[in-house]
Write a protein that holds these residues in place. Structure first.
Motif, mmCIF file in Angstrom:
data_model
loop_
_atom_site.group_PDB
_atom_site.id
_atom_site.type_symbol
_atom_site.label_atom_id
_atom_site.label_comp_id
_atom_site.label_asym_id
_atom_site.label_seq_id
_atom_site.Cartn_x
_atom_site.Cartn_y
_atom_site.Cartn_z
ATOM 1 N N ASP A 20 -16.102 0.548 -5.942
ATOM 2 C CA ASP A 20 -15.287 -0.626 -5.657
ATOM 3 C C ASP A 20 -13.810 -0.375 -5.954
ATOM 4 O O ASP A 20 -12.938 -1.133 -5.519
ATOM 5 C CB ASP A 20 -15.778 -1.835 -6.442
ATOM 6 N N ALA A 21 -13.484 0.711 -6.673
ATOM 7 C CA ALA A 21 -12.104 1.046 -7.018
ATOM 8 C C ALA A 21 -11.547 2.173 -6.145
ATOM 9 O O ALA A 21 -10.507 2.742 -6.434
ATOM 10 C CB ALA A 21 -12.020 1.432 -8.490
ATOM 11 N N VAL A 22 -12.237 2.497 -5.058
ATOM 12 C CA VAL A 22 -11.816 3.563 -4.145
ATOM 13 C C VAL A 22 -11.239 2.922 -2.887
ATOM 14 O O VAL A 22 -11.796 1.959 -2.361
ATOM 15 C CB VAL A 22 -13.017 4.466 -3.783
ATOM 16 N N GLN A 23 -10.111 3.469 -2.427
ATOM 17 C CA GLN A 23 -9.515 2.930 -1.216
ATOM 18 C C GLN A 23 -8.947 4.052 -0.349
ATOM 19 O O GLN A 23 -8.753 5.164 -0.804
ATOM 20 C CB GLN A 23 -8.415 1.918 -1.523
ATOM 21 N N THR A 24 -8.693 3.722 0.905
ATOM 22 C CA THR A 24 -8.016 4.608 1.837
ATOM 23 C C THR A 24 -6.644 4.002 2.087
ATOM 24 O O THR A 24 -6.542 2.806 2.371
ATOM 25 C CB THR A 24 -8.802 4.720 3.164
ATOM 26 N N VAL A 38 7.922 1.451 6.741
ATOM 27 C CA VAL A 38 7.942 0.173 7.462
ATOM 28 C C VAL A 38 6.615 -0.571 7.420
ATOM 29 O O VAL A 38 6.579 -1.776 7.646
ATOM 30 C CB VAL A 38 8.390 0.346 8.932
ATOM 31 N N ALA A 39 5.520 0.137 7.148
ATOM 32 C CA ALA A 39 4.223 -0.541 7.157
ATOM 33 C C ALA A 39 3.204 0.287 6.385
ATOM 34 O O ALA A 39 3.394 1.477 6.159
ATOM 35 C CB ALA A 39 3.736 -0.748 8.591
ATOM 36 N N GLY A 40 2.142 -0.370 6.023
ATOM 37 C CA GLY A 40 1.066 0.324 5.344
ATOM 38 C C GLY A 40 -0.208 -0.480 5.412
ATOM 39 O O GLY A 40 -0.188 -1.679 5.722
ATOM 40 N N ALA A 41 -1.300 0.199 5.161
ATOM 41 C CA ALA A 41 -2.601 -0.462 5.165
ATOM 42 C C ALA A 41 -3.448 0.113 4.044
ATOM 43 O O ALA A 41 -3.360 1.300 3.729
ATOM 44 C CB ALA A 41 -3.304 -0.256 6.505
ATOM 45 N N VAL A 42 -4.243 -0.747 3.451
ATOM 46 C CA VAL A 42 -5.184 -0.343 2.421
ATOM 47 C C VAL A 42 -6.573 -0.706 2.917
ATOM 48 O O VAL A 42 -6.835 -1.858 3.261
ATOM 49 C CB VAL A 42 -4.903 -1.066 1.080
ATOM 50 N N GLY A 43 -7.431 0.295 2.987
ATOM 51 C CA GLY A 43 -8.807 0.054 3.393
ATOM 52 C C GLY A 43 -9.732 0.205 2.206
ATOM 53 O O GLY A 43 -9.515 1.052 1.334
ATOM 54 N N LEU A 44 -10.737 -0.617 2.149
ATOM 55 C CA LEU A 44 -11.737 -0.554 1.079
ATOM 56 C C LEU A 44 -13.056 -0.120 1.717
ATOM 57 O O LEU A 44 -13.866 -0.943 2.116
ATOM 58 C CB LEU A 44 -11.867 -1.914 0.397
ATOM 59 N N PRO A 45 -13.267 1.200 1.826
ATOM 60 C CA PRO A 45 -14.402 1.704 2.597
ATOM 61 C C PRO A 45 -15.776 1.367 2.026
ATOM 62 O O PRO A 45 -16.758 1.371 2.767
ATOM 63 C CB PRO A 45 -14.174 3.218 2.616
ATOM 64 N N PHE A 46 -15.856 1.075 0.744
ATOM 65 C CA PHE A 46 -17.165 0.815 0.147
ATOM 66 C C PHE A 46 -17.388 -0.651 -0.174
ATOM 67 O O PHE A 46 -18.437 -1.018 -0.701
ATOM 68 C CB PHE A 46 -17.341 1.656 -1.124
ATOM 69 N N LEU A 47 -16.438 -1.504 0.097
ATOM 70 C CA LEU A 47 -16.558 -2.926 -0.201
ATOM 71 C C LEU A 47 -17.708 -3.528 0.602
ATOM 72 O O LEU A 47 -17.808 -3.325 1.798
ATOM 73 C CB LEU A 47 -15.248 -3.653 0.127
#
Length: 127
Positions: free
Chosen positions: A98-102, A113-122
């Motif tokens: 749950d503490a791992v992200q992309t 200018v932009a960014g994204a955070v993905g939570l692959p295991f959520l």
């Protein structure tokens, strides 16, 4: 943590392959970059800045994002995408998924200018 370097690298290659298939002329820099792919000290700094921009940008759903008119004609060569495929390697190794992200950051002419955070295991693990 080095034990899972192969996981980081394989995940990065998969993410970068998808990005390159859609935007072949955009420079893409991965955290797990090897020397032959051109990562350097300046890229490391830009990578960190892009990550901070992603973390500070409020989340919006895809349906609410509007591309400003001045950005509609930006060439792919003016963009750079930064990829951290498995942020939280230690947490991954320890099973705290749950503490791992992309993380993905985008710069235009060298400016974040932009960014994204993905939570692959959520959701996959009962969260």
């Amino acid at each position: 943590v080095a034990l899972f370097g192969g996981t980081d690298t394989a995940t990065q290659e998969a993410v970068m392959r998808v990005l390159r298939s859609r935007w072949p002329n955009v420079r893409i820099i991965g955290e797990e970059e090897s020397e032959d792919e051109g990562a350097g000290a300046a890229d490391s700094t830009a990578f960190a800045q892009a990550g901070r921009a992603a973390a500070m940008t409020p989340a919006r759903s895809e349906s609410t994002i509007q591309t400003p008119n001045e950005l509609r004609r930006v060439s792919e060569e003016a963009l750079c995408i930064f990829v951290d495929p498995l942020d939280g390697t230690r947490e991954f190794v320890e099973g705290r998924l749950d503490a791992v992200q992309t993380l993905i950051g985008i710069s235009l002419y060298g400016r974040s200018v932009a960014g994204a955070v993905g939570l692959p295991f959520l959701g996959e693990w009962g969260q």
